[in-house]
Write a protein that holds these residues in place. Structure first.
Motif, PDB file in Angstrom:
ATOM      1  N   THR A  94       1.224  -0.675  -0.315  1.00 35.43           N
ATOM      2  CA  THR A  94      -0.206   0.269   0.001  1.00 35.43           C
ATOM      3  C   THR A  94       0.903   1.293   0.182  1.00 35.43           C
ATOM      4  OG1 THR A  94      -1.761  -1.308   1.085  1.00 35.43           O
ATOM      5  CG2 THR A  94      -2.530   1.870   1.082  1.00 35.43           C
ATOM      6  N   ILE A  95       2.065   1.387   0.670  1.00 35.38           N
ATOM      7  CA  ILE A  95       3.044   2.354   0.939  1.00 35.38           C
ATOM      8  C   ILE A  95       2.960   2.094  -0.502  1.00 35.38           C
ATOM      9  CG2 ILE A  95       5.421   2.704   1.926  1.00 35.38           C
ATOM     10  CD1 ILE A  95       4.372   2.054   4.089  1.00 35.38           C
ATOM     11  N   CYS A  96       4.029   1.099  -0.904  1.00 29.77           N
ATOM     12  CA  CYS A  96       5.255   1.355  -2.294  1.00 29.77           C
ATOM     13  C   CYS A  96       3.477   2.387  -3.562  1.00 29.77           C
ATOM     14  CB  CYS A  96       5.588   0.442  -2.519  1.00 29.77           C
ATOM     15  SG  CYS A  96       6.263  -0.460  -2.405  1.00 29.77           S
ATOM     16  N   LEU A  97       2.357   1.478  -2.817  1.00 34.12           N
ATOM     17  CA  LEU A  97       1.493   2.145  -4.821  1.00 34.12           C
ATOM     18  C   LEU A  97       1.723   3.911  -3.968  1.00 34.12           C
ATOM     19  CD1 LEU A  97      -1.255  -0.338  -4.208  1.00 34.12           C
ATOM     20  CD2 LEU A  97      -0.010  -0.055  -6.115  1.00 34.12           C
ATOM     21  N   GLY A  98       1.700   4.509  -3.486  1.00 34.00           N
ATOM     22  CA  GLY A  98       2.056   5.812  -3.360  1.00 34.00           C
ATOM     23  C   GLY A  98       2.546   6.212  -4.875  1.00 34.00           C
ATOM     24  N   GLY A 103       1.131   9.371  -7.497  1.00 39.45           N
ATOM     25  CA  GLY A 103       2.183  10.214  -7.551  1.00 39.45           C
ATOM     26  C   GLY A 103       2.368  10.392  -9.264  1.00 39.45           C
ATOM     27  N   LEU A 104       2.682   9.300  -9.473  1.00 39.49           N
ATOM     28  CA  LEU A 104       3.148   9.064 -11.177  1.00 39.49           C
ATOM     29  C   LEU A 104       2.226   9.747 -11.601  1.00 39.49           C
ATOM     30  CD1 LEU A 104       5.708   6.313 -11.629  1.00 39.49           C
ATOM     31  CD2 LEU A 104       6.606   8.918 -11.146  1.00 39.49           C
ATOM     32  N   LEU A 105       0.529   9.773 -11.340  1.00 39.19           N
ATOM     33  CA  LEU A 105      -0.611   9.409 -12.023  1.00 39.19           C
ATOM     34  C   LEU A 105      -0.836  11.616 -12.060  1.00 39.19           C
ATOM     35  CD1 LEU A 105      -3.228   8.842 -13.789  1.00 39.19           C
ATOM     36  CD2 LEU A 105      -4.181   8.634 -11.642  1.00 39.19           C
ATOM     37  N   ILE A 106      -0.364  11.619 -11.397  1.00 40.87           N
ATOM     38  CA  ILE A 106      -0.563  13.384 -11.183  1.00 40.87           C
ATOM     39  C   ILE A 106       0.351  13.801 -12.189  1.00 40.87           C
ATOM     40  CG2 ILE A 106      -0.250  15.862  -9.101  1.00 40.87           C
ATOM     41  CD1 ILE A 106      -1.263  13.663  -6.865  1.00 40.87           C
ATOM     42  N   SER A 129      -1.221   5.696  11.601  1.00 45.89           N
ATOM     43  CA  SER A 129      -0.143   7.074  11.069  1.00 45.89           C
ATOM     44  C   SER A 129       0.692   6.679  10.274  1.00 45.89           C
ATOM     45  CB  SER A 129       0.091   7.930  12.797  1.00 45.89           C
ATOM     46  OG  SER A 129       1.368   6.814  13.192  1.00 45.89           O
ATOM     47  N   TYR A 130       1.808   5.698  11.041  1.00 44.72           N
ATOM     48  CA  TYR A 130       2.887   4.833   9.825  1.00 44.72           C
ATOM     49  C   TYR A 130       2.460   4.913   8.231  1.00 44.72           C
ATOM     50  CZ  TYR A 130       7.348   3.428   9.002  1.00 44.72           C
ATOM     51  OH  TYR A 130       8.391   2.915   8.017  1.00 44.72           O
ATOM     52  N   LEU A 131       1.444   4.450   8.306  1.00 45.03           N
ATOM     53  CA  LEU A 131       1.230   3.952   6.723  1.00 45.03           C
ATOM     54  C   LEU A 131       1.103   4.466   5.724  1.00 45.03           C
ATOM     55  CD1 LEU A 131       0.089   1.067   5.064  1.00 45.03           C
ATOM     56  CD2 LEU A 131      -1.787   1.309   5.427  1.00 45.03           C
ATOM     57  N   TRP A 132      -0.226   5.324   6.233  1.00 50.66           N
ATOM     58  CA  TRP A 132      -0.855   7.013   5.584  1.00 50.66           C
ATOM     59  C   TRP A 132       0.223   7.846   5.596  1.00 50.66           C
ATOM     60  CZ3 TRP A 132      -3.547   5.104   2.434  1.00 50.66           C
ATOM     61  CH2 TRP A 132      -4.226   3.883   2.825  1.00 50.66           C
ATOM     62  N   GLY A 133       1.017   8.099   6.804  1.00 48.37           N
ATOM     63  CA  GLY A 133       2.619   9.190   6.515  1.00 48.37           C
ATOM     64  C   GLY A 133       2.971   8.740   5.824  1.00 48.37           C
ATOM     65  N   MET A 134       4.127   7.463   5.647  1.00 47.41           N
ATOM     66  CA  MET A 134       4.552   7.097   4.380  1.00 47.41           C
ATOM     67  C   MET A 134       4.419   6.943   2.710  1.00 47.41           C
ATOM     68  SD  MET A 134       8.070   6.174   5.733  1.00 47.41           S
ATOM     69  CE  MET A 134       8.064   4.713   4.823  1.00 47.41           C
ATOM     70  N   PHE A 135       2.945   7.030   2.831  1.00 49.86           N
ATOM     71  CA  PHE A 135       1.687   6.719   1.740  1.00 49.86           C
ATOM     72  C   PHE A 135       1.737   8.176   0.991  1.00 49.86           C
ATOM     73  CE2 PHE A 135      -1.971   7.279  -0.975  1.00 49.86           C
ATOM     74  CZ  PHE A 135      -2.140   6.080  -1.593  1.00 49.86           C
ATOM     75  N   PHE A 136       1.333   8.873   1.481  1.00 51.59           N
ATOM     76  CA  PHE A 136       0.879  10.503   1.663  1.00 51.59           C
ATOM     77  C   PHE A 136       2.619  11.027   1.197  1.00 51.59           C
ATOM     78  CE2 PHE A 136      -3.082  10.183   3.061  1.00 51.59           C
ATOM     79  CZ  PHE A 136      -3.896  10.616   1.878  1.00 51.59           C
ATOM     80  N   ALA A 183       5.006  13.158  -7.545  1.00 50.40           N
ATOM     81  CA  ALA A 183       4.329  14.149  -8.272  1.00 50.40           C
ATOM     82  C   ALA A 183       4.989  15.079  -8.383  1.00 50.40           C
ATOM     83  CB  ALA A 183       3.169  14.491  -7.640  1.00 50.40           C
ATOM     84  N   ALA A 184       5.937  15.638  -7.441  1.00 48.87           N
ATOM     85  CA  ALA A 184       7.076  16.286  -7.842  1.00 48.87           C
ATOM     86  C   ALA A 184       8.948  15.799  -8.022  1.00 48.87           C
ATOM     87  CB  ALA A 184       6.983  17.099  -6.276  1.00 48.87           C
ATOM     88  N   GLU A 185       8.610  14.429  -8.677  1.00 46.32           N
ATOM     89  CA  GLU A 185       9.843  13.445  -8.971  1.00 46.32           C
ATOM     90  C   GLU A 185      10.197  14.684  -9.839  1.00 46.32           C
ATOM     91  OE1 GLU A 185      12.745  12.476  -8.467  1.00 46.32           O
ATOM     92  OE2 GLU A 185      11.505  10.876  -6.394  1.00 46.32           O
ATOM     93  N   PRO A 186      11.268  15.560  -9.989  1.00 47.97           N
ATOM     94  CA  PRO A 186      12.410  15.679 -11.031  1.00 47.97           C
ATOM     95  C   PRO A 186      12.822  14.401 -11.504  1.00 47.97           C
ATOM     96  CG  PRO A 186      13.486  16.674  -8.159  1.00 47.97           C
ATOM     97  CD  PRO A 186      12.010  15.410  -8.170  1.00 47.97           C
TER      98      PRO A 186
END
Length: 432
Positions: free
Chosen positions: A49-53, A57-60, A197-204, A211-214
């Motif tokens: 689930t974390i890695c699907l973040g 991000g790439l979709l955005i 908190s850890y799961l969704w913190g990592m995910f976001f 999404a901002a990956e140079p």
């Protein structure tokens, strides 16, 4: 390569095949093929689930692709500066390079992990040797070389890592049902294996940083036209989601067949243990080469940001030849720093997530406002952005470094950034 534009953005000439292949190869470097497998192995499918973040991000990023490529910019900081000025460009480029050095170092650590696991050399020597090779490839190859070799290597990775490795792993573990049974309900749940908190913190954190990956944005800026940029980004992201599923699920077999093996070494372990000799050689060579080209991409992006966004402020009258030389020297400097960081941290996942949440919180809102802004109509005032970027990055990074809040900084950093931008802009405009 005649100038720094050829070196860092392939002269904005990359076609659809190269965009898709190069983006996939970067995604399947240390992030998916090593660091992502490490977190899934340690945390179960909640790590998936974390890695699907990263895919979210790439979709955005792909949805913003039309606006990014049509701008004519070569980097994110340059794109932001078109709407919000040079001071914002300085802040965004400096923080981008801090973030990227962790990404480069993660590739180096993955090289060291694989080299030691295969018995080729020690972990430290693997980082050093891999780092030197990657630096040389980047200095002499440029983005054209990196993109084409990555695209070709992805063909081997797709066949060997996405199809053959999961098939063999499940066969050795007694099948999918037996693997899930022995892992237990917590490790096979997409959410139950980690504190929320850890799961969704990592995910976001990963959503915003991707999404901002140079480095991934560089593929969009280097595309030959807007249509190729958008299609290439969206196609590669869709394919990467499909490819991640068998790889991430199959790493659960490691808990059954070799509990002491690190998750980051899953792919080379399966290849080295179960592949026949010739196939083993192809597989390991392809996997290591993906790490090399992914690290090349990250190093290339840091060089592009430095030569495009920072060096012109230091020496604005530099010739193309000088700029090309400066870019290559900067690659060497950043590469050496990444080697040192890799030896110190020694974990792919740890070093790649270093400042990821802080970077995403600080830079992503600025990119969004630059995307939606129109000529003469900017949603926020340009004088607020540099302050918001620096403050958000510092606050979020500090939160993430506190042991009690290892990933929760994202929940404070992103709202803080937006509040500063909106309220600060309103105050300045009212005063004016």
């Amino acid at each position: 390569m005649k100038d720094t534009k050829d070196f860092s953005s392939a002269g904005q000439s990359l076609g659809l095949f190269v965009i898709v292949g190069a983006t996939l190869s970067s995604f399947f470097g240390a992030y998916t093929g090593s660091g992502g497998l490490e977190v899934v192995h340690n945390s179960g499918l909640a790590g998936f689930t974390i890695c699907l973040g990263g895919n979210v991000g790439l979709l955005i990023l792909g949805l913003m692709g039309k606006r990014l490529r049509s701008s004519g910019a070569l980097t994110y900081p340059q794109f932001i500066s078109m709407s919000y000025g040079e001071k914002t460009r300085i802040a965004a480029s400096g923080i981008s390079m801090i973030y990227l050095i962790g990404q480069v170092s993660g590739q180096f650590v993955a090289c060291g992990t694989i080299a030691s696991m295969l018995g080729l050399c020690s972990f430290g020597d693997g980082i050093l040797i891999g780092g030197v090779i990657i630096i040389l490839l980047t200095v002499f190859g440029g983005l054209v070389s990196v993109a084409w070799t990555g695209a070709v290597q992805q063909i081997f990775i797709t066949v060997l890592c996405i199809i053959v490795v999961p098939f063999i792993a499940f066969r050795e573990a007694g099948g999918i049902a037996n693997t899930f049974l022995l892992n237990g309900p917590d490790r096979t749940s997409m959410t139950a294996g980690l504190p929320p908190s850890y799961l969704w913190g990592m995910f976001f954190s990963i959503v915003l940083s991707f999404a901002a990956e140079p480095a991934y944005a560089q593929r969009i800026f280097a595309a030959k036209d807007v249509k190729t940029a958008v299609r290439g980004s969206l196609i590669s992201n869709g394919l990467s989601v499909l490819m991640c599923i068998p790889l991430y699920v199959s790493v659960l077999t490691l808990f059954v067949i070799s509990p002491d093996t690190q998750g980051s070494a899953f792919v080379p372990y399966i290849m080295n243990t179960y592949f026949p000799p010739v196939l083993k050689g192809f597989g390991i060579a392809a996997f290591i080469s993906i790490l090399l080209t992914t690290a090349d991409t990250m190093l290339m992006t840091t060089s592009s940001i430095f030569t495009t966004d920072i060096w012109p402020m230091i020496a604005p009258k530099s010739s193309d030849r000088t700029m090309l030389r400066v870019g290559r020297i900067f690659v060497v400097c950043m590469g050496v720093l990444a080697i040192i960081m890799g030896v110190y941290f020694q974990s792919v996942y740890t070093v790649m997530l270093l400042f990821a949440g802080a970077y995403g919180s600080a830079v992503f809102p600025c990119i969004v406002f630059a995307v939606i802004s129109k000529e003469g109509k900017n949603p926020v005032d340009h004088r607020v952005l540099p302050f918001a970027i620096v403050v958000t990055f510092c606050v979020t990074a500090l939160m993430d470094l506190i042991p009690s809040f290892p990933t929760e900084g994202i929940f404070m950093g992103l709202p803080l950034n937006v509040i500063i931008l909106l309220i600060g802009s309103r105050m300045i405009r009212q005063k004016a």
